[in-house]
Design an enzyme around this catalytic site. Structure first.
Site, PDB file in Angstrom:
ATOM      1  N   ASP A 309       0.865  -1.171   0.000  1.00 47.44           N
ATOM      2  CA  ASP A 309       0.000   0.000   0.000  1.00 47.44           C
ATOM      3  C   ASP A 309       0.912   1.234   0.000  1.00 47.44           C
ATOM      4  O   ASP A 309       2.097   1.153   0.345  1.00 47.44           O
ATOM      5  CB  ASP A 309      -0.894  -0.017   1.240  1.00 47.44           C
ATOM      6  CG  ASP A 309      -1.736   1.241   1.368  1.00 47.44           C
ATOM      7  OD1 ASP A 309      -2.370   1.624   0.372  1.00 47.44           O
ATOM      8  OD2 ASP A 309      -1.737   1.834   2.454  1.00 47.44           O
ATOM      9  N   ASP A 505      -1.719  -0.586   6.110  1.00 44.49           N
ATOM     10  CA  ASP A 505      -1.925  -0.045   7.457  1.00 44.49           C
ATOM     11  C   ASP A 505      -3.354   0.367   7.747  1.00 44.49           C
ATOM     12  O   ASP A 505      -3.680   0.689   8.887  1.00 44.49           O
ATOM     13  CB  ASP A 505      -1.018   1.169   7.678  1.00 44.49           C
ATOM     14  CG  ASP A 505      -1.520   2.401   6.934  1.00 44.49           C
ATOM     15  OD1 ASP A 505      -1.897   2.256   5.751  1.00 44.49           O
ATOM     16  OD2 ASP A 505      -1.562   3.488   7.525  1.00 44.49           O
ATOM     17  N   ASP A 509      -7.097  -1.858   3.807  1.00 43.69           N
ATOM     18  CA  ASP A 509      -6.136  -2.905   3.494  1.00 43.69           C
ATOM     19  C   ASP A 509      -6.482  -4.240   4.150  1.00 43.69           C
ATOM     20  O   ASP A 509      -5.889  -5.275   3.798  1.00 43.69           O
ATOM     21  CB  ASP A 509      -4.736  -2.488   3.958  1.00 43.69           C
ATOM     22  CG  ASP A 509      -4.245  -1.240   3.267  1.00 43.69           C
ATOM     23  OD1 ASP A 509      -4.483  -1.115   2.052  1.00 43.69           O
ATOM     24  OD2 ASP A 509      -3.642  -0.381   3.932  1.00 43.69           O
TER      25      ASP A 509
END
Length: 754
Positions: A309, A505, A509
């Site tokens: 990410d 995080d 996600d």
């Protein structure tokens, strides 16, 4: 969790019981008392019961492994009277399962934080004010009110302008202004004043509920991991059975078959592998990475594809002021003081960035009067008698040349622009970006060296931002502007190409973390959905810990494999000796114990890392000079500002800007560089700092050239100096940017206090 703790306590009780029975039997045998064989047989029976249960569970799942051979060895010792051998095998089996229990996968991944974040209450307007109702009562078409800082409970359409933090869904760190009539998704946070919206779906059919369902399905669909020990046992088990059967068939001696089975007890698999894995987990924990089970560590050690990410993972996750551009006659310090004074009490993330920039520059913040904030527009207030506005640029306004240049730079730098208006005149602009983590470039290099063959960026952020980050870090592919469902698809596709890890995080996600073969969460900001469903959590918010984790997992997995394979090969030799009659069951058990010791000692090497010579002064000096980099931001900005000011020629304003830049270079920047060269670089070593020392020399050369320009023009800069001065200033700016980036990547990342 209660079931997991109960299972672990049962395994501990089993080990204690078997140890007492075998130990007491050994004492009785030494002192010549009776009953030793009875106690050894009891230990065998005590271990046999749970072992049969474990094997049956494996067989129902259509898999067999090391436990099956252990059960056969335990059962075979009883009819032939080899009770001591059975007791030794029982002790090894119990010990192995206690070690495995310390690294066992939790029966179900806890999605409690994901569910807790979902709001259970919302508000609606009544004749008497606001009424609080349950979100389950909301239906499509109903009007509700979302208060400041609240999580939006249902998807809806705005009645008025507002601003929303969508980072939980998209990863975009900056609040998104929304106009009346725009759609707002559940799971986002109201970053402005209270707003009214009309629900377009019930809570159970809204965006956030969909994320929860995605995570639940991903967890339920995660396939069990094939463990190292079980993969080796698949072929070791039939070989051992064939050797035992052949020994019995060709000699007619059942004791030989039992000796083969006892010698074949896969203790290198039952003990060495869990020890290597547990040691690796312990080492990772000391490095700031918590791995939730041994299977995750084994998988992490075999990862080939890495999905990252962006926001909060490879970037800081919060916007920072990267540059301050001022109108002629205004200084960065004064602009920061005015803007921070009105932004000081604003909850907006951009306001926080400006306040942090002022603090880093050491600029005093004054008390502002009559401060008001308009969501999506900005903050107004009076500072020292001057009307100051910080926020968006009004739609209809003629811009001076310097402001048009700022707009172009914002597009080129992919930065947001925050404008400062003083008494009705545009005075300055802040360029704001979510910076790539300092340790990200070095981390990517280490991951490549550790064997990761493909690294991809998967983010909900804009395509241009994502591509810029990927290009900076040298990543292999980019998937941008995607939601949780698309992240899950990316993880599924990657898993088909190879063992895949996903690092993230945020709430958005969580489903992808659960879908990937191993999920790693950045967890420094507390328990979130990401940390709950992940297999590993980086506790201190340093991306470099990911490389530490992968390297440790690789080493632990390698040691586990070599311990298991090496021990198995030695066991095959001992089995051949037992089949030939050279080893009786008890002797075979003793030989197997010796093999176990060798395998375990090798596995324990996972507790040690590669030793690196390190001067303890380096960390202290790196932290000091890293902090100075932050404080030198105004000096670096003054250099760029002076070069930009010369675009208008040798005016009074440009002359003042150049002289100010030279003063800051001489008084602040050059002393820093000299101190680095004399104090930090000798500690780090000449080989590591040779190129950076050459950059110091170039910085000094350009600084001297700037000084000579001003020395020959004590009154005002001449027209014939402008071109060379701009080249000198822009060159100095470029060298400083490169130099600071190299230092931060090589020496400062992870050294500063957070």
């Amino acid at each position: 969790m209660r079931a997991v703790r109960l299972a672990r306590s049962r395994e501990a009780v089993l080990l204690v019981a078997v140890t007492l029975l075998v130990g007491t039997g050994g004492v009785l045998s030494l002192v010549g008392g009776g009953g030793a064989k009875v106690l050894w047989a009891a230990a065998t029976v005590v271990a046999l019961g749970p072992s049969v249960v474990w094997v049956m569970a494996d067989l129902r799942a259509r898999r067999w492994g090391a436990d099956l051979l252990a059960v056969l060895a335990l059962a075979a010792t009883l009819p032939v009277g080899e009770y001591l051998a059975g007791g030794i095998v029982a002790l090894m089996v119990a010990t192995g399962h206690v070690l495995e229990a310390g690294a066992r996968r939790r029966a179900g991944r806890d999605l409690s934080m994901l569910l807790d974040r979902a709001p259970s209450r919302t508000h609606r307007r009544t004749a008497d004010g606001l009424e609080t109702i349950g979100v389950d009562e909301v239906v499509a078409g109903q009007a509700i009110v979302v208060l400041p800082g609240e999580v939006v409970s249902v998807d809806g359409v705005l009645d008025a302008d507002g601003a929303f933090d969508e980072s939980a869904l998209t990863g975009e760190p900056l609040p998104v202004p929304k106009r009346a009539g725009a759609t707002v998704h559940s799971g986002t946070v109201n970053a402005g004043a209270a707003v009214d919206l009309v629900a377009t779906a019930a809570a159970g059919e809204s965006t956030y509920a969909g994320i929860v369902r995605l995570a639940e399905r991903a967890v339920a669909g995660t396939a069990p991991v094939a463990r190292i020990a079980d993969r080796i046992a698949i072929w070791f088990l039939p070989v051992a059975l064939l050797m035992a059967a052949a020994a019995w068939l060709f000699t007619g001696d059942a004791v030989r078959a039992v000796a083969v089975l006892v010698t074949a007890t896969p203790c290198p698999l039952l003990l060495a592998v869990p020890i290597a894995v547990t040691a690796g987990m312990s080492r990772m924990s000391r490095a700031g990475v918590v791995v939730k089970d041994g299977a995750a560590l084994e998988t992490l050690g075999n990862v080939r594809v890495l999905l990252l990410d962006k926001t909060g993972t490879v970037s800081e996750g919060r916007p920072e002021v990267t540059d301050v551009v001022c109108a002629p006659g205004m200084t960065e310090e004064r602009v920061l003081a005015l803007a921070a004074s009105v932004e000081r009490l604003s909850p907006h993330v951009l306001a926080a960035a400006i306040v942090r920039a002022a603090a880093a520059a050491g600029v005093p913040v004054e008390r502002a009067q009559d401060v008001t904030e308009t969501p999506g527009t900005g903050v107004r207030g009076v500072v020292d008698g001057r009307r100051v506005t910080v926020g968006r640029l009004p739609g209809e306004r003629d811009l001076p040349g310097w402001a048009r240049g700022v707009l172009n730079r914002g597009k080129l730098d992919l930065a947001s622009v925050v404008w400062v208006d003083v008494d009705g005149a545009l005075t300055a602009a802040f360029l704001v970006r979510d910076r790539v983590r300092r340790d990200a470039p070095r981390t990517m290099k280490r991951l490549r060296e550790a064997g990761i063959r493909e690294i991809r960026l998967v983010t909900g952020d804009r395509v241009d931002n994502a591509r810029e980050v990927a290009a900076t870090l040298g990543l292999d592919a980019v998937t941008a502007e995607v939601g949780p469902a698309e992240k899950v698809t990316s993880a599924e596709n990657a898993c088909r190409a190879g063992v895949t890890a996903f690092v993230g995080d945020g709430v958005n996600d969580a489903p992808a973390l659960a879908t990937a073969d191993v999920g790693v969460a950045m967890g420094s900001y507390g328990a979130t959905a990401a940390t709950q469903v992940a297999d590993a959590v980086i506790l201190d918010d340093r991306l470099e810990r990911l490389a530490d984790a992968v390297e440790t997992a690789r080493r632990s997995r390698t040691l586990a494999v070599w311990s298991a394979v090496g021990g198995t090969v030695l066991s095959l030799g001992a089995m051949a000796a037992a089949a030939s009659g050279l080893l009786l069951p008890v002797a075979g058990a003793v030989v197997q114990e010796a093999i176990d010791v060798v395998a375990i000692l090798n596995a324990l090497r996972a507790l040690r890392g590669r030793t690196r010579r390190h001067d303890p002064r380096a960390d202290e000096l790196a932290a000091r000079f890293s902090a100075e980099h932050e404080r030198l931001a105004p000096a670096r900005a003054a250099i760029r500002h002076a070069a930009d000011a010369l675009a208008d020629g040798p005016t009074a304003a440009s002359d003042a800007a150049v002289r100010r830049a030279n003063r800051m270079v001489v008084e602040r920047l050059l002393p820093h560089e000299v101190a680095e060269e004399s104090e930090l670089y000798p500690v780090l070593g000449a080989v590591r700092t040779a190129a950076l020392s050459r950059e110091h020399a170039e910085i000094s050369r350009l600084s001297r050239r700037l000084g000579r320009h001003l020395a020959v023009a004590p009154g005002r800069i001449g027209a014939d100096q402008v071109d060379d001065l701009r080249a000198t200033l822009y060159g100095l700016d470029a060298v400083l940017n490169l130099h600071y980036a190299q230092e931060e990547e090589a020496f400062f990342s992870g050294k500063e206090d957070r």
